[in-house]
Design a protein around this motif. Sequence first.
Motif, PDB file in Angstrom:
ATOM      1  N   LYS A  28       0.827  -1.210   0.000  1.00  0.00           N
ATOM      2  CA  LYS A  28       0.000   0.000   0.000  1.00  0.00           C
ATOM      3  C   LYS A  28       0.865   1.266   0.000  1.00  0.00           C
ATOM      4  O   LYS A  28       0.385   2.358   0.256  1.00  0.00           O
ATOM      5  CB  LYS A  28      -0.934   0.005   1.213  1.00  0.00           C
ATOM      6  N   ASP A  29       2.152   1.109  -0.244  1.00  0.00           N
ATOM      7  CA  ASP A  29       3.107   2.212  -0.418  1.00  0.00           C
ATOM      8  C   ASP A  29       3.523   2.895   0.882  1.00  0.00           C
ATOM      9  O   ASP A  29       3.902   4.069   0.880  1.00  0.00           O
ATOM     10  CB  ASP A  29       2.561   3.252  -1.400  1.00  0.00           C
ATOM     11  N   PHE A  30       3.448   2.170   2.012  1.00  0.00           N
ATOM     12  CA  PHE A  30       4.011   2.662   3.265  1.00  0.00           C
ATOM     13  C   PHE A  30       5.433   2.120   3.415  1.00  0.00           C
ATOM     14  O   PHE A  30       5.771   1.064   2.869  1.00  0.00           O
ATOM     15  CB  PHE A  30       3.182   2.198   4.470  1.00  0.00           C
ATOM     16  N   THR A  31       6.252   2.809   4.188  1.00  0.00           N
ATOM     17  CA  THR A  31       7.549   2.283   4.608  1.00  0.00           C
ATOM     18  C   THR A  31       7.356   1.654   5.987  1.00  0.00           C
ATOM     19  O   THR A  31       6.774   2.279   6.862  1.00  0.00           O
ATOM     20  CB  THR A  31       8.609   3.403   4.678  1.00  0.00           C
ATOM     21  N   VAL A  32       7.842   0.429   6.184  1.00  0.00           N
ATOM     22  CA  VAL A  32       7.564  -0.308   7.416  1.00  0.00           C
ATOM     23  C   VAL A  32       8.850  -0.802   8.072  1.00  0.00           C
ATOM     24  O   VAL A  32       9.729  -1.365   7.412  1.00  0.00           O
ATOM     25  CB  VAL A  32       6.641  -1.523   7.143  1.00  0.00           C
ATOM     26  N   THR A  33       8.943  -0.584   9.395  1.00  0.00           N
ATOM     27  CA  THR A  33       9.987  -1.209  10.216  1.00  0.00           C
ATOM     28  C   THR A  33       9.282  -2.192  11.145  1.00  0.00           C
ATOM     29  O   THR A  33       8.393  -1.807  11.899  1.00  0.00           O
ATOM     30  CB  THR A  33      10.750  -0.163  11.054  1.00  0.00           C
ATOM     31  N   LEU A  34       9.662  -3.464  11.088  1.00  0.00           N
ATOM     32  CA  LEU A  34       9.027  -4.507  11.897  1.00  0.00           C
ATOM     33  C   LEU A  34       9.935  -4.903  13.059  1.00  0.00           C
ATOM     34  O   LEU A  34      11.109  -5.224  12.859  1.00  0.00           O
ATOM     35  CB  LEU A  34       8.727  -5.736  11.030  1.00  0.00           C
ATOM     36  N   MET A 110      -7.069  -6.491   6.943  1.00  0.00           N
ATOM     37  CA  MET A 110      -6.024  -5.543   6.567  1.00  0.00           C
ATOM     38  C   MET A 110      -6.633  -4.255   6.008  1.00  0.00           C
ATOM     39  O   MET A 110      -6.114  -3.165   6.221  1.00  0.00           O
ATOM     40  CB  MET A 110      -5.079  -6.171   5.536  1.00  0.00           C
ATOM     41  N   GLU A 111      -7.752  -4.408   5.288  1.00  0.00           N
ATOM     42  CA  GLU A 111      -8.397  -3.229   4.701  1.00  0.00           C
ATOM     43  C   GLU A 111      -8.845  -2.259   5.790  1.00  0.00           C
ATOM     44  O   GLU A 111      -8.694  -1.040   5.664  1.00  0.00           O
ATOM     45  CB  GLU A 111      -9.604  -3.644   3.848  1.00  0.00           C
TER      46      GLU A 111
END
Length: 231
Positions: A28-34, A110-111
């Motif tokens: 969805k075009d986010f940057t994610v740190t897990l 998720m939506e």
Amino acid sequence: MSEKKINILVCEDDPNLGMLLTQYLEAKDFTVTLCKDGQQGFEAFKQDQFDILILDVMMPIMDGFTLASEIRSTDKDVPIIFLTAKTLKDDVLKGFEVGADDYLTKPFTMEVLVARINAILRRSGVAEENFPKEFPIGSYVFDYEHQRLALNGEERKLTTKENELLMLLCKNKNSVLERNAALNFVWGDDNYFNGRSMDVYIAKLRKYLKSDEKVEIVNVHGKGFKLLVDQ
């Protein structure tokens, strides 16, 4: 110039759910740190600038409530969403007491999570600089900021719900806008009555856009709606 991506910190000790969240949000075009525990999450928070935090409650080393309290001692504003299997009223209340902006109980879709993220970012103004003020829709120009839809110099003032719903359709132009996601974003709840209300608003938007035969809002059975614009 490209838009700056929204940076999200996800703290989730379930490796399968954590990977699923990461993959979906990145799609969805986010940057994610897990991060897999609260301590790791706190270290990541101190080292980077995040736009929103998604924290599981039950985590090893440091739980989500403790992590949120630590973060709130230095940052009062960063939005926080809790993810948890806990549904007891006291747990929900504790989540908000330590500074949560929202609270999702597992299982969730998720939506709906993305709809909640976008709603919080819009309210907090974090996404404002990344957010277009106008959308072309065939021969129409949709001015989201001023809630106006214009065609050949003639303008129609939109209600707030019409404005938000049309914005979601525009952001998902020529792809599916999930029904539940739209309901959670605009109405705050995806219950039956809100669903009937949304159908009325979709009918209104179809009427507003009928002067351009290249523009159409179609139902996607079992999923939602699609704003089709024949370029």
